[in-house]
Scaffold this active site. Structure first.
Site, PDB file in Angstrom:
ATOM      1  N   LYS A 184       7.061  71.757  41.297  1.00 17.56           N
ATOM      2  CA  LYS A 184       6.938  72.598  42.505  1.00 17.56           C
ATOM      3  C   LYS A 184       6.844  74.046  42.039  1.00 17.56           C
ATOM      4  CE  LYS A 184       9.485  73.416  46.857  1.00 17.56           C
ATOM      5  NZ  LYS A 184      10.653  72.999  47.659  1.00 17.56           N
ATOM      6  N   SER A 213       9.757  71.560  52.406  1.00 16.59           N
ATOM      7  CA  SER A 213       8.861  72.531  51.795  1.00 16.59           C
ATOM      8  C   SER A 213       8.131  71.998  50.559  1.00 16.59           C
ATOM      9  CB  SER A 213       9.632  73.788  51.414  1.00 16.59           C
ATOM     10  OG  SER A 213      10.624  73.475  50.476  1.00 16.59           O
ATOM     11  N   SER A 272      14.018  69.543  52.143  1.00 19.43           N
ATOM     12  CA  SER A 272      12.683  69.796  51.602  1.00 19.43           C
ATOM     13  C   SER A 272      12.129  68.812  50.599  1.00 19.43           C
ATOM     14  CB  SER A 272      12.640  71.201  51.001  1.00 19.43           C
ATOM     15  OG  SER A 272      12.647  72.141  52.062  1.00 19.43           O
TER      16      SER A 272
END
Lengths: 471, 95
Positions: free
Chosen positions: A79, A154, A178
């Site tokens: 990420k 997210s 997330s």
């Protein structure tokens, strides 16, 4: 998946370079339609694959290589809020566009040392603020199962990339859901480890008392294998836990007989989509048939957890994002997106003189009550089973101008973060429209092993991991 | 419930410069969020201690516990700064 891959690799049915080339080709062919990667690291990946092939081919005992390199040749992606040395790390925000970290996050280091090969950096909501992926300054990530819909957030790129077969492992973070949210929207598995289980060093901070570093995989065993590498105390992260790391695969096939599984009634109120509820009930029946005891429990402060979260998180965010001054690194603060600005403002307000007691202090007290709810429940049950989101993945653009509606997506995931508990999201079903539905297993602190055992059983019963999106 | 002055004051504290449009937009959106958050007023927290840290086993760690860590080189530290001069990173004057 990883097990099979390692087997093929060591038997030389495939080389690391051939394997990485396949993943690269897949990304090149399909990711323009998904947008899961912000940056690609293909040259280095091929070069690392070459090194790994050399290691294998010059080893006298290839099988024993797995002791030193448990993720040998495994394609991974991080990420983009996770710092990678000399590789642009943007946090999906224009504030960090062009920022090149001078160091690796601990999780990057660990996976690299374990032999994994990094394909690139994954798209997400900017600074991890969001539950849909729509707050990225690099375009929204599309849900591979329905490209008109969000992939969740997210860690949007993480869910989408694994679901699309672009990578076997995608790291991410879970501060209020997330990892679990995108996993449940993309038919993948995500682990949100216990707070402090995985080092946060090098991970761009969102809410320091809630952030948890985890990962997305296609299968439960893969998830356990990766956690075996990433878990552990780190002297660079003062909040990382000294608690010993379990052998997560040891009891994973033990089944669920005798397990006490709590169903919190407050998570099943009106507002929960009926198809999501049905998927949960179907899985519960299978668990019961296999000898698990399903026990109704109550977590009475659930209805306040979201308000607690949306005071604590912006407060901690406003503090953590103060470092982005555009002087030592990054662009100026006017480059922050709307959601970052909103959270900074909200947090500054709730921490400001005259409001601190009414908001931040009050929230931390109610947090204690949320934690007490879980403590009482865990006296009666071994784990808690619940839906991940109250609704299916929304259409892109549906909620982006309605922050409060977006926040309500987190209502079932934030309590776990407030309490620092581990949670595993596994596929539970599909809606009639073909949208993935996940369920979460919530465990006691540092009891990821029990979650993996139950998760593995559920996965093998419903076989949903065999289903793939059409790209 | 948040007025324009609140927004401007908070933006100033947070070193965010907002356009007129943003001031208006955030006034509405943040008021909505605060309205939702105010439901915490319903909860009786008399005698309840706040929790700042959910894992009780973690205690303060000091340098004496872990020893001296490696530091970044000057070049690494200056690498991402827009303005540098010698061993320094330059910024706007504040005095």
């Amino acid at each position: 998946m990883i097990g099979d891959f390692l087997d093929k690799l060591l038997k030389r049915k495939i080389t690391a370079q051939e394997s990485i080339k396949q993943y690269i080709d897949s990304i090149v062919e399909h990711d323009d339609n998904i947008n899961s990667f912000i940056s690609r690291n293909f040259e280095s990946a091929l070069s690392r694959a070459k090194e790994i092939d050399h290691i294998i081919d010059t080893s006298d005992t290839p099988a024993s290589l797995l002791n030193e390199y448990p993720l040998l040749g495994v394609p991974i992606a991080h990420k983009d809020i996770i710092s990678t040395k000399d590789i642009e790390t943007t946090a999906a925000s224009n504030v960090l566009k062009g920022y090149i970290p001078p160091y690796d996050a601990t999780i990057v280091n660990k996976m690299d040392s374990a032999g994994a090969i990094m394909l690139g950096k994954l798209n997400c909501d900017a600074f991890a603020h969001g539950a849909s992926g729509e707050n990225s300054d690099f375009g929204v990530v599309k849900n591979p199962y329905d490209k008109d819909r969000v992939a969740g957030g997210s860690s949007s790129g993480s869910g989408a990339a694994v679901a699309s077969g672009f990578t076997i492992v995608a790291t991410g973070t879970d501060t209020g859901g997330s990892l679990r949210n995108p996993a449940s929207f993309t038919n993948t598995v995500a682990i949100k480890p216990t707070y402090g289980r995985v080092s946060r060093y090098g991970v761009i901070a969102m809410a320091s008392s809630l952030d948890s570093v985890g990962h997305v995989t296609r299968t439960v065993k893969d998830s356990a294998l990766v956690l075996q590498t990433t878990a552990g105390v780190d002297s660079n992260d003062a909040s990382s836990a000294n608690d010993s790391v379990d052998k997560y695969l040891e009891k994973i096939e033990e089944g669920v007989r005798g397990m006490k599984i709590g169903i919190p009634k407050e998570y099943f109120v009106e507002g929960l989509d009926p198809e999501i509820n049905q998927a949960i009930q179907d899985n519960l029946k299978i668990l019961e048939k296999a000898g698990a005891e399903i026990i109704e429990i109550s977590l009475p402060h659930t209805e306040y957890a979201l308000a607690v979260y949306y005071i604590i998180t912006p407060s901690e965010v406003s503090s953590n994002l103060a470092r982005f001054d555009g002087i030592r690194f990054g662009e100026s603060r006017d480059k922050f997106g709307n959601e970052a600005k909103r959270r900074i403002m909200l947090g500054t307000y709730t921490l400001s003189s005259g409001y601190y007691d009414a908001y931040y202090l009050k929230a931390q007290k109610v947090r204690t009550l949320v934690i007490e709810d879980f403590k009482s429940a865990f006296k009666k049950v071994d784990m808690i089973l619940a839906p991940v989101t109250p609704m299916h993945p929304p259409k892109i653009g549906e909620n982006v101008n309605d922050p409060l509606k977006m926040y309500l997506m987190d209502v079932l995931t934030v309590p776990v973060n407030l309490a620092g508990l581990p949670a595993l999201s596994v596929p539970a079903g599909f809606s009639k429209r073909g949208l993935p539905i996940g369920l979460q297993l919530i465990g006691k602190h540092f009891d990821e092993s029990t979650l993996y055992t139950a998760g593995y059983f559920i996965e093998q019963s419903n076989q949903l991991y065999t289903r793939r999106p059409e790209l | 419930m948040l007025n324009r002055d609140d927004i401007l004051r908070v933006a100033s504290l947070a070193k965010l410069s907002l356009s007129e449009k943003e001031v208006e937009l955030y006034k509405v959106q943040l008021s909505e969020v605060l309205n939702y958050i105010n439901k915490l007023g319903e909860v009786n927290t008399g005698g309840i201690e706040p929790t700042y840290h959910s894992i009780q086993t973690v205690k303060n760690k000091f340098q004496s516990d872990v020893g001296m860590a490696e530091s970044l080189s000057l070049a690494e530290v200056q690498k991402n700064a827009k303005r540098k001069s010698g061993r320094y990173i330059e910024t706007e004057g504040v005095l």
